[in-house]
Scaffold this active site. Structure first.
Site, short mmCIF file in Angstrom:
data_model
loop_
_atom_site.label_atom_id
_atom_site.label_comp_id
_atom_site.label_asym_id
_atom_site.label_seq_id
_atom_site.Cartn_x
_atom_site.Cartn_y
_atom_site.Cartn_z
NE ARG A 95 68.20 0.19 -2.58
CZ ARG A 95 67.54 1.11 -1.90
NH1 ARG A 95 66.76 1.96 -2.52
NH2 ARG A 95 67.68 1.20 -0.58
N GLY A 133 76.88 6.13 8.02
CA GLY A 133 78.02 6.26 7.10
C GLY A 133 77.61 6.62 5.69
CE LYS A 161 110.32 14.10 -11.72
NZ LYS A 161 111.09 12.85 -11.77
C1 UD1 Z 1 66.30 3.81 9.12
C2 UD1 Z 1 65.36 4.14 10.27
C3 UD1 Z 1 64.19 4.97 9.73
C4 UD1 Z 1 64.73 6.22 9.04
C5 UD1 Z 1 65.71 5.84 7.97
C6 UD1 Z 1 66.35 7.06 7.42
C7 UD1 Z 1 65.46 2.27 11.80
C8 UD1 Z 1 64.81 1.03 12.26
N1 UD1 Z 1 64.87 2.91 10.83
O1 UD1 Z 1 65.59 2.97 8.23
O2 UD1 Z 1 63.35 5.33 10.79
O3 UD1 Z 1 63.64 6.93 8.49
O4 UD1 Z 1 66.75 5.00 8.49
O5 UD1 Z 1 67.15 6.72 6.33
O6 UD1 Z 1 66.47 2.65 12.36
N2 UD1 Z 1 72.91 -0.40 9.24
C9 UD1 Z 1 73.89 -1.17 9.80
N3 UD1 Z 1 73.57 -2.41 10.25
C10 UD1 Z 1 72.30 -2.91 10.17
C11 UD1 Z 1 71.30 -2.11 9.58
C12 UD1 Z 1 71.63 -0.87 9.13
O7 UD1 Z 1 75.04 -0.76 9.89
O8 UD1 Z 1 72.10 -4.02 10.60
C13 UD1 Z 1 73.24 0.94 8.75
C14 UD1 Z 1 73.10 1.07 7.24
O9 UD1 Z 1 74.33 0.79 6.59
C15 UD1 Z 1 72.70 2.52 7.08
C16 UD1 Z 1 71.94 2.82 8.36
O10 UD1 Z 1 72.33 1.85 9.30
O11 UD1 Z 1 73.81 3.37 7.05
C17 UD1 Z 1 70.43 2.79 8.16
O12 UD1 Z 1 70.06 1.53 7.71
P1 UD1 Z 1 68.91 1.33 6.66
O13 UD1 Z 1 68.75 -0.10 6.39
O14 UD1 Z 1 69.09 2.25 5.52
O15 UD1 Z 1 67.65 1.81 7.54
P2 UD1 Z 1 66.21 2.12 7.03
O16 UD1 Z 1 65.46 0.86 6.97
O17 UD1 Z 1 66.28 2.95 5.82
#
Ligand code: UD1
Ligand code: MG
Length: 453
Positions: free
Chosen positions: A15, A101, A349
């Site tokens: 996004r 991150g 400078k």
């Molecule tokens: C996650 C949580 C949710 C919480 C939310 C808060 C889980 C299953 N869910 O959901 O409970 O309310 O964050 O924002 O943990 N990432 C990776 N590798 C992956 C997947 C994610 O590095 O395979 C990283 C993403 O870059 C991000 C973070 O983990 O920084 C969270 O991932 P995201 O996909 O945003 O999780 P949500 O589905 O929002």
């Protein structure tokens, strides 16, 4: 227990609609991941691991030289799967603090509380009360208020969706147990992912305590998914930094038009007008006044200095009581001693201006040493570059450089010397003498202006 920090940073950030990986998007001039690493550094963990994936090479390049262990998650199969990638490098007797991150404003105090709530038989997770928790995992508690599990929004029923206490995703878990729980995660859920959140129910079943630490503010746990959220967090950060400086006594005319993007130290009664940007590490002495539209980067400004409107000060040192601007540019290694005046359209400078030196109008001073109380006339230029090499100009104390002088370096002007206006000085000018280089002025009596055709 020793601490290992694991930062999840493999997400793509579709996004953002950008070629830059999400965790490299800048907030206050620093990548999102940089904010998280800098804050986490305050915990003095035994090791920091970053799980990366999308934009891998770029991310590694941006943080090369940092004391970080990198774990590649080539395909993103969920937060549980992401943590698994780092676990082989984490010793069993550590606590593992999981950070995101793309959640850049989390505060050190909050992280410290989260770590303190975890232990060999205790898991802690950071929750937050959200007015609209759509999309977030929900913290499900039993009748006695104990956390029993986390349910993802997409997997939640209507009753669970009515819960406002939400999962921030940040948690702290003992490593040995975490390894076991991660090994038994399943991806039979709405998103077909390995959810880190599913370890909570496993912890509860195994008799581990689960403590939810509630985040003190919503802002610090907000994630960044698009440029709108990025701008919102930038505004929050701007406000935070301005508030902190105002509470230290700095007058900021309009905190919404002031950006402190790096560490700032400020003395007493500092006054900052609108549209001022401080970048990198900036030190402001007592009673410093900064006019509107000024950028200061990695510089040190002495007591009672006045910087007028529209100046750029970059890696420079400005001595006490000096006056800079309006419209001055101090470039790297400009060193102004005390009581120096640098005026409009003056560029400095890699030069030293000793106490009381003045260059008030339209001047370039590059690779120069300007002695005490030297007066540099309008339109003076140190010709420091011969097209191949840079050379120095030295001007002795008390010299007077007439307007429109070209000082062709390498060249020295003696102490107390006077240079006649309009001279091109290519040879050293002696102390105390008038030196000028100027063709004779003539008036042609017989000349007549041609008539208009
Ligand atoms: C996650 C949580 C949710 C919480 C939310 C808060 C889980 C299953 N869910 O959901 O409970 O309310 O964050 O924002 O943990 N990432 C990776 N590798 C992956 C997947 C994610 O590095 O395979 C990283 C993403 O870059 C991000 C973070 O983990 O920084 C969270 O991932 P995201 O996909 O945003 O999780 P949500 O589905 O929002
Ligand atoms: Mg998310």
């Amino acid at each position: 227990m020793p601490l290992s920090v694991v930062i999840l940073a493999a997400g793509q950030g579709k996004r953002m609609k950008s070629d830059l990986p999400k965790v490299l998007q800048p907030l206050a001039g620093r990548p999102l991941l940089g904010h998280v690493l800098d804050t986490a550094a305050g915990l003095e963990a035994a090791a920091t691991h970053v799980v990366y994936g999308h934009g891998g090479e770029q991310v590694l390049e941006a943080f090369k030289g940092r004391d970080v262990h990198w774990a590649l998650q080539a395909e993103q199969h969920g937060t549980g799967h992401a943590v698994m990638q780092a676990m082989p490098q984490v010793p069993d007797d550590h606590l593992v603090l999981v950070l995101y991150g793309d959640v850049p404003l989390v505060q050190l105090d909050t992280l410290a509380r989260l770590v303190a709530a975890a232990g060999p038989d205790a898991v802690s997770l950071l929750s937050v009360m959200l007015p609209d928790p759509t999309g977030y995992g929900r913290i499900v508690r039993d009748g006695a208020g104990n956390v029993v599990r986390i349910v993802e929004h997409k997997d939640a029923n209507a009753k669970e969706r009515a819960i406002h206490e939400s999962n921030t995703g940040l948690m702290c878990v003992p490593a040995a147990k975490l390894k076991g729980w991660l090994g038994s995660l399943k991806n039979d859920n709405a998103q077909g992912e390995y959810y880190l959140t599913d370890i909570v129910v496993m912890a509860v079943r195994s008799g581990c305590q689960v403590h939810a630490v509630v985040a003190p503010t919503v802002t610090e746990v907000l994630g960044v998914n698009d440029k709108v959220q990025l701008a919102e967090l930038e505004a929050a950060y701007r406000k935070q930094r301005a508030t902190a400086l105002m509470l230290e006594g700095v007058t900021i005319v309009d905190p919404a038009r002031f950006d402190a993007r790096g560490p700032v130290s400020a003395g007493r009664d500092v006054h900052i007008d609108v549209n001022v940007v401080l970048e990198g590490s900036v030190k402001l002495g007592d009673r410093v006044r900064i006019g509107p539209n000024v950028v200061i980067r990695d510089s040190e400004i002495g007591d009672d200095v006045e910087i007028h409107a529209n100046c750029v000060v970059d890696r420079a040192v400005v001595g006490a009581r000096s006056i800079v601007g309006p419209f001055s540019r101090l470039r790297p290694d400009a060193k102004l001693h005390e009581d120096v005046h640098v005026g409009n359209f003056v560029e400095v400078k890699n030069s030293v201006l000793r106490a009381g030196a003045k260059a008030n109008h339209l001047t370039y001073l590059g690779d120069a040493t300007v002695g005490e109380k030297v007066n540099v006339g309008a339109g003076t230029i140190t010709c420091n570059y011969d097209g191949v090499n840079k050379w120095r100009t030295e001007i002795g104390a008390g010299a007077f450089i007439g307007s429109g002088t070209m000082l062709v370096a390498p060249v020295k002007v003696g102490a107390g010397a006077t240079i006649g206006a309009g001279s091109t000085i290519t040879k050293d000018a002696p102390d105390e003498k008038l030196t000028l280089e100027r063709s004779k002025q003539v008036t042609i009596d017989s000349w007549q202006r041609p008539p208009k055709k």
